[in-house]
Write an enzyme that holds these catalytic residues in place. Structure first.
Site, short mmCIF file in Angstrom:
data_model
loop_
_atom_site.label_atom_id
_atom_site.label_comp_id
_atom_site.label_asym_id
_atom_site.label_seq_id
_atom_site.Cartn_x
_atom_site.Cartn_y
_atom_site.Cartn_z
N ARG A 126 0.81 -1.23 0.00
CA ARG A 126 0.00 0.00 0.00
C ARG A 126 0.84 1.27 0.00
O ARG A 126 0.37 2.34 0.35
CB ARG A 126 -0.98 0.03 1.17
CG ARG A 126 -1.96 -1.13 1.15
CD ARG A 126 -3.18 -0.84 1.99
NE ARG A 126 -4.07 -1.98 1.93
CZ ARG A 126 -4.04 -3.01 2.78
NH1 ARG A 126 -3.17 -3.01 3.77
NH2 ARG A 126 -4.87 -4.00 2.64
N LYS A 148 3.59 11.57 -10.94
CA LYS A 148 2.80 10.69 -11.81
C LYS A 148 3.56 9.39 -12.00
O LYS A 148 4.76 9.40 -12.30
CB LYS A 148 2.57 11.34 -13.17
CG LYS A 148 1.44 12.34 -13.16
CD LYS A 148 1.07 12.73 -14.58
CE LYS A 148 -0.10 13.69 -14.57
NZ LYS A 148 -0.42 14.20 -15.91
N GLU A 190 10.91 19.34 -24.06
CA GLU A 190 10.11 19.58 -22.84
C GLU A 190 10.55 20.87 -22.15
O GLU A 190 9.75 21.56 -21.52
CB GLU A 190 10.20 18.39 -21.87
CG GLU A 190 9.51 17.12 -22.36
CD GLU A 190 7.97 17.14 -22.32
OE1 GLU A 190 7.38 18.05 -21.69
OE2 GLU A 190 7.36 16.26 -22.95
N LYS A 232 7.82 23.53 -13.07
CA LYS A 232 6.96 22.37 -12.82
C LYS A 232 6.54 22.31 -11.35
O LYS A 232 5.39 21.95 -11.05
CB LYS A 232 7.66 21.07 -13.25
CG LYS A 232 6.74 19.89 -13.02
CD LYS A 232 6.74 18.83 -14.06
CE LYS A 232 5.61 17.84 -13.78
NZ LYS A 232 5.79 16.58 -14.46
N GLU A 242 -3.96 16.87 -10.63
CA GLU A 242 -4.57 17.22 -11.92
C GLU A 242 -6.10 17.29 -11.81
O GLU A 242 -6.82 16.73 -12.63
CB GLU A 242 -4.16 16.20 -13.00
CG GLU A 242 -4.18 16.77 -14.39
CD GLU A 242 -3.46 15.91 -15.41
OE1 GLU A 242 -3.23 14.72 -15.17
OE2 GLU A 242 -3.11 16.46 -16.46
N ARG A 247 -2.79 21.84 -14.10
CA ARG A 247 -1.73 20.94 -14.57
C ARG A 247 -1.90 20.56 -16.04
O ARG A 247 -0.96 20.12 -16.71
CB ARG A 247 -1.70 19.69 -13.67
CG ARG A 247 -0.43 18.88 -13.81
CD ARG A 247 -0.25 17.92 -12.65
NE ARG A 247 0.88 17.04 -12.90
CZ ARG A 247 1.48 16.30 -11.98
NH1 ARG A 247 1.06 16.30 -10.74
NH2 ARG A 247 2.51 15.55 -12.30
N ASN A 251 0.32 19.68 -20.96
CA ASN A 251 0.07 18.88 -22.17
C ASN A 251 0.29 19.67 -23.45
O ASN A 251 -0.01 19.17 -24.55
CB ASN A 251 -1.37 18.35 -22.16
CG ASN A 251 -1.54 17.29 -21.11
OD1 ASN A 251 -0.62 16.53 -20.84
ND2 ASN A 251 -2.69 17.29 -20.47
N HIS A 254 1.29 17.97 -26.65
CA HIS A 254 1.20 16.52 -26.46
C HIS A 254 0.02 15.87 -27.19
O HIS A 254 0.02 14.66 -27.38
CB HIS A 254 1.14 16.18 -24.96
CG HIS A 254 2.48 16.29 -24.29
ND1 HIS A 254 3.18 17.48 -24.23
CD2 HIS A 254 3.27 15.37 -23.69
CE1 HIS A 254 4.33 17.27 -23.59
NE2 HIS A 254 4.41 16.00 -23.26
N HIS A 258 1.36 12.80 -28.99
CA HIS A 258 1.03 11.40 -28.68
C HIS A 258 0.48 10.70 -29.93
O HIS A 258 0.77 9.52 -30.17
CB HIS A 258 -0.01 11.32 -27.56
CG HIS A 258 0.58 11.59 -26.21
ND1 HIS A 258 -0.17 12.06 -25.15
CD2 HIS A 258 1.83 11.46 -25.73
CE1 HIS A 258 0.61 12.20 -24.09
NE2 HIS A 258 1.83 11.85 -24.41
N HIS A 271 9.85 11.04 -28.34
CA HIS A 271 8.75 11.75 -27.68
C HIS A 271 8.95 13.27 -27.85
O HIS A 271 8.02 14.00 -28.17
CB HIS A 271 8.72 11.36 -26.20
CG HIS A 271 7.68 12.09 -25.41
ND1 HIS A 271 6.34 11.89 -25.58
CD2 HIS A 271 7.80 13.06 -24.45
CE1 HIS A 271 5.66 12.69 -24.76
NE2 HIS A 271 6.52 13.40 -24.07
#
Ligand code: GLY
Length: 367
Positions: A126, A148, A190, A232, A242, A247, A251, A254, A258, A271
């Site tokens: 946990r 994340k 980035e 950030k 988010e 946040r 993106n 992105h 993506h 990427h």
């Protein structure tokens, strides 16, 4: 000299990101000074078979030097390791090692290792403590900060995961010297994104230093990493899970990025290069919608050119890209969601339907 950036979270919780050269050799003493990571604990270092030969022995030595009992697991390098099967193997290995809730997981690697190790740390018993030691420019400025974690499913990337914040992030600038050019340029995309959403000050600084960064000026890189992490940290402090929408700005570039990675095949395009093209398309879209002016579009695209992120030639078909975009996990009710900028640090979210996207992509490809 190291720079320290504090990431503040709701409830008064915070953690430090240290940025400097040679920090891995002091990893043990830095961790031991953090109450949540007291040195009697057992540590599991998770790395991959590209990074481990370079930095695992030094990392373990730095931890043992202050009394940690250290084990390691090395997974195959590459996106395929971000899977439930590999997570399962790591959980089993942790149980066999007899690791308890008081253990610490150290992620030594790029985004794949960071996301996998973070996911494992968030779920084993946990949740156990996590330290991120990012070894790519991309993971230093993005995935190691903000909590994340994820693994991929056949249906898409990052579909299973959690928010699990590290207790410490150690961004050793010396490791950047072992990156290949593709990885380096990937990180620059980035950084460009952060500057565009971040502030005039960051954007102008980056525009001035873009050519130095393209030829790997490591002093400029340390400054760029620090500025990106400050940016950030601020976004994460305002929207850790988010939920408030703040946040979402991360993106930028992105949505098409993506889709390009998916349509061209993961790994075919980096990427960073895909996100860079995504930012070029986003500003084209913003101009078509009358949101952004041509000066801003030119300034953004000149920055990307100067960083060595050249525009792509042929793109996949508009239909394939739109298909990928409207099925992205961030799409809503069949519409793709785009972060659009009207200028540096001025962003808004736009939901765009298939027809507008197909015609914008066709116009973008023919321009
Ligand atoms: N990489 C996007 C985020 O951390 O939210």
């Amino acid at each position: 000299m190291a720079t320290k950036v504090i990431v503040g979270l709701p409830g008064g919780v915070e953690y430090a990101v240290r940025i400097g050269s040679g920090l891995i050799d002091g990893l043990g003493s830095s961790m031991a000074a953090i109450p949540a990571l007291a040195p009697h604990r057992r540590v599991l270092v998770i790395s991959d078979d590209n990074v481990a030969p370079l930095y695992l022995p030094r990392t373990k030595a730095a931890l043992r030097a202050v009394g940690y009992q250290v084990a390691d697991i090395v997974v195959p390098a590459g996106e395929a390791s971000k899977s439930l099967d590999i997570a399962h193997e790591v959980w089993d290995a942790m149980a066999q090692l007899g690791l308890e809730r008081s253990c610490v997981v150290v992620a030594l690697g790029g985004g794949v290792v960071g996301d996998l190790a973070g996911f494992v740390a968030s779920s084993y018993m946990r949740g156990v403590a996590l330290v991120q030691v990012p070894t790519t420019l991309l993971s230093m400025v993005d995935s190691s900060v903000g909590g994340k974690t994820a693994v991929n499913l056949a249906a898409g990337k990052n579909l299973v995961g959690s928010f699990w914040q590290p207790s410490y992030v150690c961004a050793d600038q010396a490791v950047l010297e072992s990156l290949d050019d593709r990885e380096w340029t990937c990180g620059l995309a980035e950084i460009a994104k952060s500057s565009l959403i971040g502030s005039d000050d960051f954007f102008f600084w980056l525009s001035e230093h873009a050519r130095d960064l393209a030829v790997r000026d490591y002093g400029a890189a340390a400054e760029a990493v620090a500025r990106s992490v400050v940016f950030k940290a601020d976004v994460v402090a305002r929207d850790a899970m988010e939920t408030s929408g703040v946040r979402t700005c991360l993106n930028y570039g992105h949505t098409l990025g993506h889709a390009l990675e998916k349509a061209l095949g993961y790994g075919t395009v980096s990427h960073g290069h895909a996100v860079s093209e995504g930012m070029r398309f986003a500003v084209f879209l913003a101009q078509r919608r009358g949101i952004a002016g041509s000066d801003f579009a030119a300034a953004q695209n000149e920055l990307l050119d100067a960083l060595g992120l050249s525009a792509m030639g042929m793109l996949p078909s508009a239909e394939d890209l739109v298909e990928a975009m409207v099925h992205d996990k961030k799409a809503q009710r069949g519409e793709a969601r785009f972060v659009l900028l009207s200028d540096v640090a001025r962003w808004e979210l736009a939901c765009i339907g298939r027809d507008e996207l197909v015609s914008a992509l066709r116009a973008y490809s023919e321009r």
